[in-house]
Design a protein around this motif. Structure first.
Motif, short mmCIF file in Angstrom:
data_model
loop_
_atom_site.label_atom_id
_atom_site.label_comp_id
_atom_site.label_asym_id
_atom_site.label_seq_id
_atom_site.Cartn_x
_atom_site.Cartn_y
_atom_site.Cartn_z
N LEU A 16 12.90 -82.09 20.94
CA LEU A 16 13.08 -82.27 22.37
C LEU A 16 12.11 -83.32 22.91
O LEU A 16 10.91 -83.26 22.65
CB LEU A 16 12.86 -80.93 23.09
N GLU A 17 12.65 -84.29 23.68
CA GLU A 17 11.83 -85.35 24.25
C GLU A 17 12.26 -85.63 25.69
O GLU A 17 13.43 -85.48 26.04
CB GLU A 17 11.95 -86.64 23.43
N LYS A 18 11.29 -86.08 26.50
CA LYS A 18 11.61 -86.54 27.85
C LYS A 18 10.78 -87.77 28.15
O LYS A 18 9.54 -87.76 28.06
CB LYS A 18 11.31 -85.45 28.89
N VAL A 19 11.48 -88.86 28.50
CA VAL A 19 10.83 -90.13 28.80
C VAL A 19 11.23 -90.56 30.20
O VAL A 19 12.41 -90.49 30.57
CB VAL A 19 11.23 -91.23 27.79
N GLU A 79 5.96 -91.03 28.31
CA GLU A 79 6.49 -90.00 27.41
C GLU A 79 5.95 -88.65 27.87
O GLU A 79 4.87 -88.23 27.46
CB GLU A 79 6.10 -90.30 25.98
N ALA A 80 6.72 -87.96 28.70
CA ALA A 80 6.26 -86.70 29.28
C ALA A 80 6.29 -85.56 28.26
O ALA A 80 5.48 -84.63 28.33
CB ALA A 80 7.11 -86.33 30.49
N LEU A 81 7.23 -85.66 27.31
CA LEU A 81 7.35 -84.65 26.26
C LEU A 81 7.78 -85.33 24.98
O LEU A 81 8.70 -86.16 24.98
CB LEU A 81 8.36 -83.57 26.66
N LYS A 82 7.12 -84.96 23.87
CA LYS A 82 7.34 -85.67 22.61
C LYS A 82 7.77 -84.71 21.51
O LYS A 82 7.05 -83.75 21.20
CB LYS A 82 6.05 -86.39 22.18
N SER A 136 0.16 -82.39 31.69
CA SER A 136 0.22 -82.24 30.23
C SER A 136 1.65 -82.23 29.70
O SER A 136 1.88 -82.45 28.51
CB SER A 136 -0.49 -80.95 29.80
N GLY A 137 2.62 -81.93 30.58
CA GLY A 137 4.02 -81.85 30.15
C GLY A 137 4.60 -80.46 30.19
O GLY A 137 5.77 -80.26 29.87
N GLY A 185 1.98 -84.15 26.41
CA GLY A 185 3.36 -84.05 25.99
C GLY A 185 3.58 -83.52 24.58
O GLY A 185 4.70 -83.51 24.09
N THR A 186 2.50 -83.05 23.94
CA THR A 186 2.59 -82.57 22.56
C THR A 186 1.99 -81.17 22.44
O THR A 186 0.94 -80.89 23.01
CB THR A 186 1.83 -83.52 21.61
#
Length: 226
Positions: free
Chosen positions: A9-12, A21-24, A44-45, A217-218
């Motif tokens: 799952l990722e959110k840019v 990159e809010a979530l990696k 932090s995400g 984001g991690t």
């Protein structure tokens, strides 16, 4: 039993020099009956992750599965229906309807789908959360702690598979925060729900079965407490 799963799952947000990159590359499994706290500093995400898990936002990449169903592939209409039947969400600022009584606010998700209301279950929720004597009051006529308990009851009213909570004690004092967390933990365990809660407060993590730490984001840590 896994009730929620993410894969890569990722959110840019943005592109080029303003790309964030809010979530990696996040992979998670959440199990039935588990209370999971996601902790991390502001930015932090963790809020991004919660909104993706609940289907309030679309991922840039990856998938979210709830009870085995891929919510990314759902139309907006189907996703809204699916959320009402499977997800409860507790907002930081309560989001109660000011013109409805406490009991009406709790039952509101059920009215949308015209479902038969399990009156005994609603009554049990109000008793567990100590708001049964406030059922005829408006939100403006009760305390902040009682409003948050009402928001919790509303999130539980449709017997969802999973409940998400966004800083549920962020606007409460220490005494009310402790009381709400204990009531939330007890009600979730009693009604066999699953809870995912985000916070920046380390004390909230003491109420969890599992604590996930997220930074930049991690996921940097994933610990079970028992």
């Amino acid at each position: 039993m896994v009730v929620l799963k993410t894969t890569y799952l990722e959110k840019v947000y943005g592109e080029g020099e303003v790309k964030v990159e809010a979530l990696k590359d996040t992979n998670l499994e959440i199990y039935k009956g588990e209370i999971t706290v996601i902790i991390g500093p502001s930015g932090s995400g963790k809020s991004t992750l919660l909104h993706l898990l609940a289907g309030f936002d679309k991922p840039s990449a990856g998938r979210v599965y709830i009870n085995g169903e891929d919510i990314k592939e759902m139309s907006e209409k189907k996703l809204a229906q699916f959320r009402r039947k499977n997800i409860g969400f507790i907002f930081q600022f309560f989001n109660l309807v000011p013109t409805l009584t406490i009991e009406e606010n709790i039952k509101l998700p059920l009215f949308f789908d015209k479902e038969k209301i399990d009156e005994k279950y609603i009554e049990d929720l109000m008793k567990v959360l100590h708001i049964e004597d406030r059922r005829r009051h408006l939100p403006s006529e009760i305390s902040g702690g009682q409003q948050q308990r009402t928001a919790i009851a509303r999130a539980l009213a449709n017997k969802p598979a999973i409940i998400f909570a966004d800083e549920p004690t962020g606007n409460l004092d220490k005494k009310n925060s402790k009381e709400v967390l204990e009531l939330l933990r007890n009600s979730v365990k009693q009604f066999n729900q699953t809870l995912v809660m985000i916070t920046h407060d380390p004390e909230v993590a003491t109420y969890a079965d599992r604590v996930i730490t997220i930074e930049d984001g991690t996921i940097t840590s994933d610990l079970r407490r028992n």
